[in-house]
Design an enzyme around this catalytic site. Sequence first.
Site, PDB file in Angstrom:
ATOM      1  N   HIS A 363       0.799  -1.231   0.000  1.00 16.35           N
ATOM      2  CA  HIS A 363       0.000   0.000   0.000  1.00 16.35           C
ATOM      3  C   HIS A 363       0.829   1.277   0.000  1.00 16.35           C
ATOM      4  O   HIS A 363       0.258   2.357   0.194  1.00 16.35           O
ATOM      5  CB  HIS A 363      -0.916   0.051   1.220  1.00 16.35           C
ATOM      6  N   LYS A 554      -8.105  14.253   4.258  1.00 20.65           N
ATOM      7  CA  LYS A 554      -7.301  13.037   4.290  1.00 20.65           C
ATOM      8  C   LYS A 554      -6.272  13.224   5.397  1.00 20.65           C
ATOM      9  O   LYS A 554      -6.183  14.314   5.971  1.00 20.65           O
ATOM     10  CB  LYS A 554      -6.598  12.779   2.950  1.00 20.65           C
ATOM     11  N   ARG A 555      -5.502  12.177   5.738  1.00 18.36           N
ATOM     12  CA  ARG A 555      -4.454  12.377   6.728  1.00 18.36           C
ATOM     13  C   ARG A 555      -3.538  13.526   6.310  1.00 18.36           C
ATOM     14  O   ARG A 555      -3.333  13.761   5.120  1.00 18.36           O
ATOM     15  CB  ARG A 555      -3.636  11.078   6.887  1.00 18.36           C
ATOM     16  N   LYS A 560       1.029  14.653   0.690  1.00 24.12           N
ATOM     17  CA  LYS A 560      -0.338  14.946   0.251  1.00 24.12           C
ATOM     18  C   LYS A 560      -0.533  16.448  -0.017  1.00 24.12           C
ATOM     19  O   LYS A 560      -1.516  16.867  -0.590  1.00 24.12           O
ATOM     20  CB  LYS A 560      -1.346  14.453   1.291  1.00 24.12           C
ATOM     21  N   THR A 662      -8.518   6.754  -1.929  1.00 23.70           N
ATOM     22  CA  THR A 662      -9.876   6.228  -2.057  1.00 23.70           C
ATOM     23  C   THR A 662     -10.869   7.362  -1.815  1.00 23.70           C
ATOM     24  O   THR A 662     -11.985   7.324  -2.322  1.00 23.70           O
ATOM     25  CB  THR A 662     -10.137   5.082  -1.047  1.00 23.70           C
ATOM     26  N   LYS A 666     -14.583   8.601  -3.606  1.00 28.49           N
ATOM     27  CA  LYS A 666     -15.823   8.965  -2.912  1.00 28.49           C
ATOM     28  C   LYS A 666     -16.321  10.339  -3.395  1.00 28.49           C
ATOM     29  O   LYS A 666     -17.517  10.547  -3.590  1.00 28.49           O
ATOM     30  CB  LYS A 666     -15.599   8.976  -1.393  1.00 28.49           C
TER      31      LYS A 666
HETATM   32  C1  NBG Z   1      -2.526   3.792   1.957  1.00 28.30           C
HETATM   33  C2  NBG Z   1      -2.139   4.669   0.773  1.00 28.30           C
HETATM   34  C3  NBG Z   1      -3.366   5.151   0.014  1.00 28.30           C
HETATM   35  C4  NBG Z   1      -4.248   3.974  -0.335  1.00 28.30           C
HETATM   36  C5  NBG Z   1      -4.566   3.182   0.917  1.00 28.30           C
HETATM   37  C6  NBG Z   1      -5.390   1.952   0.609  1.00 28.30           C
HETATM   38  C7  NBG Z   1      -1.047   3.041   3.783  1.00 28.30           C
HETATM   39  C8  NBG Z   1       0.204   2.338   4.132  1.00 28.30           C
HETATM   40  N1  NBG Z   1      -1.317   3.189   2.476  1.00 28.30           N
HETATM   41  O1  NBG Z   1      -2.959   5.806  -1.166  1.00 28.30           O
HETATM   42  O2  NBG Z   1      -1.375   5.759   1.220  1.00 28.30           O
HETATM   43  O3  NBG Z   1      -5.425   4.410  -0.940  1.00 28.30           O
HETATM   44  O4  NBG Z   1      -3.378   2.742   1.537  1.00 28.30           O
HETATM   45  O5  NBG Z   1      -4.767   1.169  -0.346  1.00 28.30           O
HETATM   46  O6  NBG Z   1      -1.788   3.439   4.647  1.00 28.30           O
END
Ligand code: NBG
Length: 817
Positions: A363, A554-555, A560, A662, A666
């Site tokens: 991920h 988002k975080r 980002k 994701t 949305k």
């Molecule tokens: C996160 C990514 C996102 C991705 C999500 C789900 C981690 C390690 N990765 O870009 O930063 O959408 O995973 O796949 O949290």
Amino acid sequence: MNSPEAVRTGLTVDEIKRAFRDNLCCGLGRIERYVTKHDLYVALALTVRDRLFQRAVESMQTYGGADARRVAYLSAEYLPGPHLANNLLNLGITEVTREALRELGYDLDEIVAQEEEPGLGNGGLGRLASCYMDALASVEVPAIGYGIRYEFGIFDQIIRDGWQCEITDKWLRNGNPWEIARPEIKYPIKFGGRTETFTDKQGDSRVRWIPETEVKGVAYDTPIAGYRVGTCDILRLWKAEAVESFDFAAFNHGDYYRAVQDKLVSENITKVLYPNDEVDVGKELRLKQQFFFVSCSLQDMLRIHALLGGKPATFHEKWAVQLNDTHPAIAVAELMRLLVDEHGLGWDEAWLVTRATFAYTNHTLLPEALEKWTVELFGSLLPRHLEIVYEINRRFLDEVREEFPADDARLARLSLIDETGPRYVRMAHLACVGSHTINGVAQLHSELLKQTVLRDFAELWPKKFCNVTNGVTPRRWVAVSNPGLTQLITSSIGDGWLRDLGQLRKLEPLADDANFQQQWRDVKLANKRRLATIIKDRTDIAVAPESLFDVLVKRIHEYKRQHLAALHIITLYLRLRRHPQADVPARTFFFGGKAAPGYFLAKRIIKLINAVGEIVNTDPIVRDRLKVVFFPDFNVKNAHFVYPAANLSEQISTAGKEASGTGNMKFALNGALTIGTLDGANVEIREEVGAENFFLFGLNAKEVEELKARGYRPRDYYEQNKVLREVIDFIASGALGRGDVELFRPIVDNLLDHDPFLLLADYQAYIDAQDRVSALWRDPREWTRKSILNTARMGKFSSDRSIRDYCDRVWNIKPGQ
Ligand code: NBG
């Protein structure tokens, strides 16, 4: 009607009424006259839970057959969000329940609002796991999601004087009506100690692990119903408890307090979720958590396998186990241990089973997020597993030597043990070696994975790699959170889209229809009003629902680039200050997201956004044209109000850094237009919705790398771009810090001297794209047309499609639906 199940699980208004009152009285011991809203919520939750478990039991019977292969999703994080409304929807009883409650004098929406969500994850990765649980059940795949029942989930965020403060999350304080504790499903988990060899009865040499401590993992089950299908899967989370025998041993020695101490120490394992992006990872407790939940889960699968008549040697035929990132990667060594040491399989046979069982999803490409543990820590906690890792590595490197003779550098790069400095166990390598399939989470990410962090593995085993682009569930992310849009879509094209999202394409012919456009705008405006009310309530900032809602949630992370959005706001602000007549359409900028408590710059970025808000929101010249809001405590529940209200979705990460995203899905699904880079799933979203319906800007992943290779000098951009210089100088001047020039110096210095995420290189392209956004916003018909087309073309991004891809490309399972 008269059978006990019918009373307990019937779906008519009368049956729901009866069950609800029964739960209130017999389940909670309350009488109606004195109930609180929370009592009502619990009684309704229990009523719904009965109906879910009835389906879960039926599903177990259906899929218990000898032929079924089931999925075990191993994930250290889940973010399910509030369950009630989603369960009502999936069971198809929202309206009858509303009516049942109305007849009793209650309001369903008020009760739904009572629910507190389990925050058992950090962000995208945990939320993805929950979308996948919904989709697994909805496409009728028998599955168990395994994870950790953290007592404290992700912290609650409040904003004080513009700074993030963290408050402990006590999601269990009022109980959790969705789960059932299963004290009978429990497993011993060992830690520490040493190993010894011995000769078994057959005369074979075997290894025994003599642990130093032992804890117990107890199962807590939450049912996860599919959308309007019979299948109900289970989310099984493990809680750590003390092993009774240990208590007794101490007690017998008269050492009662030590026994109590053991209990505390044992329960610590599942106390708290680790926030990600922390500088200091590699904590012992985290490795303990990982091993704990993985070992419980594998022992559980082996038990179920035996119950259904299976032998350990056929484990892989019945279980497809997905490793959600490297957090559960220790499973590779643990399954080997269970098969070899506990079930007496030979190494080769056990290895065949193991490799045929696991698949690994990566991920992230960020090198600092790739987990590794020092050999000392690993060996002291899991001495037997270290031996197994060494043995896996020895055999693996022999295999590599055959493929690439005399290539020591390659061996060192591939090894499970990093020996470039202090020795580490590389968890991603363990996951790769122990899996039959490795996937990334968007096309671009899967390609970059093969070119960068897993390049040597891709050269060794090209066929192991594939892509499964992420997806989100349209049930929660449209039907539950955006009822207005759901109704409009369903009245136009029927409700088939909720199980087959591709049907949204039927909206395309309506994109130009003036009447439909007006209804589309009405829905969006109502959602914006709903968000505006919440914002006023929580931040006391009044925002105009007619303004362009520009949203970045988002975080908080440098890659980002929330601070790039801040540069844009300051640009507009200075533009308006200089030319008060400038044609800048009214915009409201929404930010939301948590920063890891130990991530210095991320926390300062939150402060920066709030400081910009403080200036912009009170300046009489711009007051009604720009508004900046930081929505505190962005979580699933709050997200329900945010995505449906957005006009513009900000997806502005440095190209090549966001694995998928994701939230981007949305937003677009709810009719927002995207301004974004060619990063993660943005690439595929743009492909689907059409380049003309997407605001693209910035360097692509290749250009980012080339620029860095040439030697990136952010200061050149600063010196050559007058407006950018004014913006940066404005931040540096202290104007945002009430005169404090030190406050944002870390951000300014970082941007001018390093700028690792290339904000300055992308600045002008971003501003230009934002000006195109403003121009389009002035043309409501064109904007609405594009908005409709975005929604209409998002079919690919349903998590149902993702799960079907996993079934097909990874698990070799045929879904039921
Ligand atoms: C996160 C990514 C996102 C991705 C999500 C789900 C981690 C390690 N990765 O870009 O930063 O959408 O995973 O796949 O949290």
